[in-house]
Design an enzyme around this catalytic site. Structure first.
Site, PDB file in Angstrom:
ATOM      1  N   ASP A  88       0.868  -1.171   0.000  1.00 31.21           N
ATOM      2  CA  ASP A  88       0.000   0.000   0.000  1.00 31.21           C
ATOM      3  C   ASP A  88       0.910   1.228   0.000  1.00 31.21           C
ATOM      4  OD1 ASP A  88      -2.091  -1.784   0.379  1.00 31.21           O
ATOM      5  OD2 ASP A  88      -2.882  -0.789   2.158  1.00 31.21           O
ATOM      6  N   HIS A 145       4.773  -7.458   0.196  1.00 33.63           N
ATOM      7  CA  HIS A 145       4.402  -8.747  -0.380  1.00 33.63           C
ATOM      8  C   HIS A 145       5.101  -8.968  -1.715  1.00 33.63           C
ATOM      9  CE1 HIS A 145       0.964  -9.581   2.460  1.00 33.63           C
ATOM     10  NE2 HIS A 145       1.247  -8.314   2.721  1.00 33.63           N
ATOM     11  N   SER A 248       8.377   3.880   4.947  1.00 37.27           N
ATOM     12  CA  SER A 248       9.528   4.034   4.075  1.00 37.27           C
ATOM     13  C   SER A 248       9.137   3.829   2.623  1.00 37.27           C
ATOM     14  CB  SER A 248      10.648   3.078   4.483  1.00 37.27           C
ATOM     15  OG  SER A 248      11.864   3.499   3.923  1.00 37.27           O
TER      16      SER A 248
END
Length: 279
Positions: A88, A145, A248
């Site tokens: 995200d 992921h 980050s």
């Protein structure tokens, strides 16, 4: 505060000391203080706790536990595309790697070799390939992921600075992502070898991978390399590969080929883990 002043302050502030302090506080199990920090953060950044597997802030015993929260099953469905968005966040930049350079922001680029800790041979594999840089803001889900199925080949910890990685800093600091502390992960995949780089930043207490655990701290001040080619560490498309403790950026590199980025993608566009990145 003006953008220029914000960038200038980062050149003089003790970024490592600030990061260590925030990392210490985030790891504390301090009861009411921890709960206040979590609830204030949720309100300040408008975190959507309805998506969290544990939606009650009181269920988290430390800020780090809250920050790396899992999501409810099904809230990030996986697209059927060749490459999935791994996080995200918001798109910083994406495009083609040309003349060994990766575009950072208007008037600024940095070398693929510098990003990869000076490994010119590895960098050459991505000439005329594709890159994508995605910024994770404080409010985002902070697990990372796999964009596709892959077999882990190597991991490298690269020491560096701890500048913020937000868009203002990307516009104001040369070679930002090749200067900051980072963890470089190389995978083999049906798309060929690809790199996924976890870039540290101010107050990022640590970065972790599912096969190693916490990579930093410690911060040894030198490049550290792990070779996994004699092991069979395989991760499936969409499977968690790591996480940030505080926000980050990730940088992905893919070799030359026929990949086409999602036509809806554009710099600054919000993205979600599991959506189509490329076909």
């Amino acid at each position: 505060m003006s953008e220029r002043l914000f960038v200038l302050l980062q050149h003089v502030l003790p970024k490592l000391a600030i990061t260590r302090l925030f990392g210490f506080v985030a790891s504390l199990q301090a009861g009411k203080l921890t709960q206040w920090l979590i609830r204030d953060f949720i309100a300040r950044y408008q975190v959507n706790m309805a998506e969290a597997a544990a939606s009650d802030p009181a269920s988290y015993t430390s800020f780090n536990e809250f920050f790396t929260r899992a999501l409810k099953p099904g809230v990030r469905p996986l697209a059927g595309s060749r490459l999935l968005c791994p996080v995200d966040g918001a798109i910083s930049q994406f495009g083609r790697i040309e003349s060994g350079q990766i575009f950072q922001a208007k008037g600024r680029s940095y070398s693929t070799s510098a990003l990869l800790a000076g490994d010119a041979k590895l960098a050459q594999q991505f000439e005329h390939g594709q890159f994508a840089t995605i910024y994770l803001s404080p409010r985002d889900y902070h697990r990372i992921h796999m964009p596709c199925a892959g077999r882990l080949l190597q991991m490298t910890y690269v020491p560096g600075e701890l500048y913020s990685v937000n868009p203002a800093t990307a516009r104001g600091v040369d070679a930002l992502f090749a200067r900051n502390e980072r963890v470089v992960c190389l995978f083999d995949s049906p798309e060929g070898q690809f790199v996924l780089v976890l870039v540290g930043a101010t107050i990022v207490g640590s970065m972790a991978t599912v096969w190693h655990g916490v990579v930093n701290p410690p911060r040894p001040g030198k490049i550290v390399h792990w070779d996994y080619q004699d092991q069979d560490i395989r991760l499936q498309k969409g499977e968690e590969m790591g996480r940030f403790l505080l926000g980050s950026t990730v940088v992905l590199l893919f070799p030359h080929g026929d990949l086409r980025f999602n036509p809806a993608w554009a710099p600054a566009r919000a993205v979600r883990m599991g959506e189509t990145m490329a076909d």
